[in-house]
Motif scaffolding. Structure first.
Motif, PDB file in Angstrom:
ATOM      1  N   TRP A  36       1.391  -1.167  -0.266  1.00 36.46           N
ATOM      2  CA  TRP A  36       0.359   0.001  -0.073  1.00 36.46           C
ATOM      3  C   TRP A  36       0.770   1.081   0.465  1.00 36.46           C
ATOM      4  N   ARG A  38       0.824   5.746  -0.627  1.00 39.06           N
ATOM      5  CA  ARG A  38      -0.381   6.992  -0.157  1.00 39.06           C
ATOM      6  C   ARG A  38       0.022   8.514  -1.153  1.00 39.06           C
ATOM      7  N   ALA A  92      -5.218  10.740   2.089  1.00 36.42           N
ATOM      8  CA  ALA A  92      -4.142  11.171   0.897  1.00 36.42           C
ATOM      9  C   ALA A  92      -5.727  10.418   0.427  1.00 36.42           C
ATOM     10  N   TYR A  94      -5.390   6.352  -1.555  1.00 39.35           N
ATOM     11  CA  TYR A  94      -4.177   5.700  -0.675  1.00 39.35           C
ATOM     12  C   TYR A  94      -4.254   4.485  -2.059  1.00 39.35           C
ATOM     13  N   GLY A 114      -6.735   3.468  -6.702  1.00 42.21           N
ATOM     14  CA  GLY A 114      -6.875   4.826  -5.510  1.00 42.21           C
ATOM     15  C   GLY A 114      -8.061   4.547  -5.153  1.00 42.21           C
ATOM     16  N   GLN A 116      -9.718   7.087  -1.729  1.00 38.07           N
ATOM     17  CA  GLN A 116      -9.905   8.806  -1.593  1.00 38.07           C
ATOM     18  C   GLN A 116      -9.192   8.719   0.148  1.00 38.07           C
TER      19      GLN A 116
END
Length: 121
Positions: A36, A38, A92, A94, A114, A116
């Protein structure tokens, strides 16, 4: 082709929790480490956490240690990030990422679109 689809983002209060999920397809999920990362507004991409292909080892950036937990379900081709004790600085976009090998956390080659995460009161 490799597809990574994140979900679970949203708005959380400081001190709250969120669980991110990533659905993987197009490759042998159980053979690759996953990560992961961010990107906060106006900042560069930050690696957050990684896990070996068999789930035997996990890694975290210092700022999330003790608060975030990465996990995976190889039977379901799913990657997760449990985020507790959220802080505004965790706000962020992610991303879920596939790594280049079974233990190559930090060497990512495919990325999702992504999800949010916003932490605010």
């Amino acid at each position: 082709q490799v597809q990574l689809v994140e979900s679970g983002g949203g708005l959380a209060q400081p001190g709250g929790s969120l669980r991110l999920s990533c659905a993987a397809s197009g490759f042998t999920f159980s053979s690759y480490a996953m990560s992961w990362a961010r990107q906060a507004p106006g900042k560069g991409l930050e690696w957050v956490s990684g896990i070996y292909s068999d789930g035997s080892r996990t890694h975290y950036t210092e700022s999330v240690k003790g608060r975030f937990t990465i996990s995976r379900d190889n039977a379901k081709n799913m990657l997760y990030l449990q985020m507790n004790s959220l802080k505004p600085e965790d706000t962020a976009l992610y991303y879920c990422a596939k790594c280049e090998g079974s233990q190559r956390v930090g060497a990512e080659d495919y990325w999702g679109q992504g999800t949010q995460v916003t932490v605010s009161s």
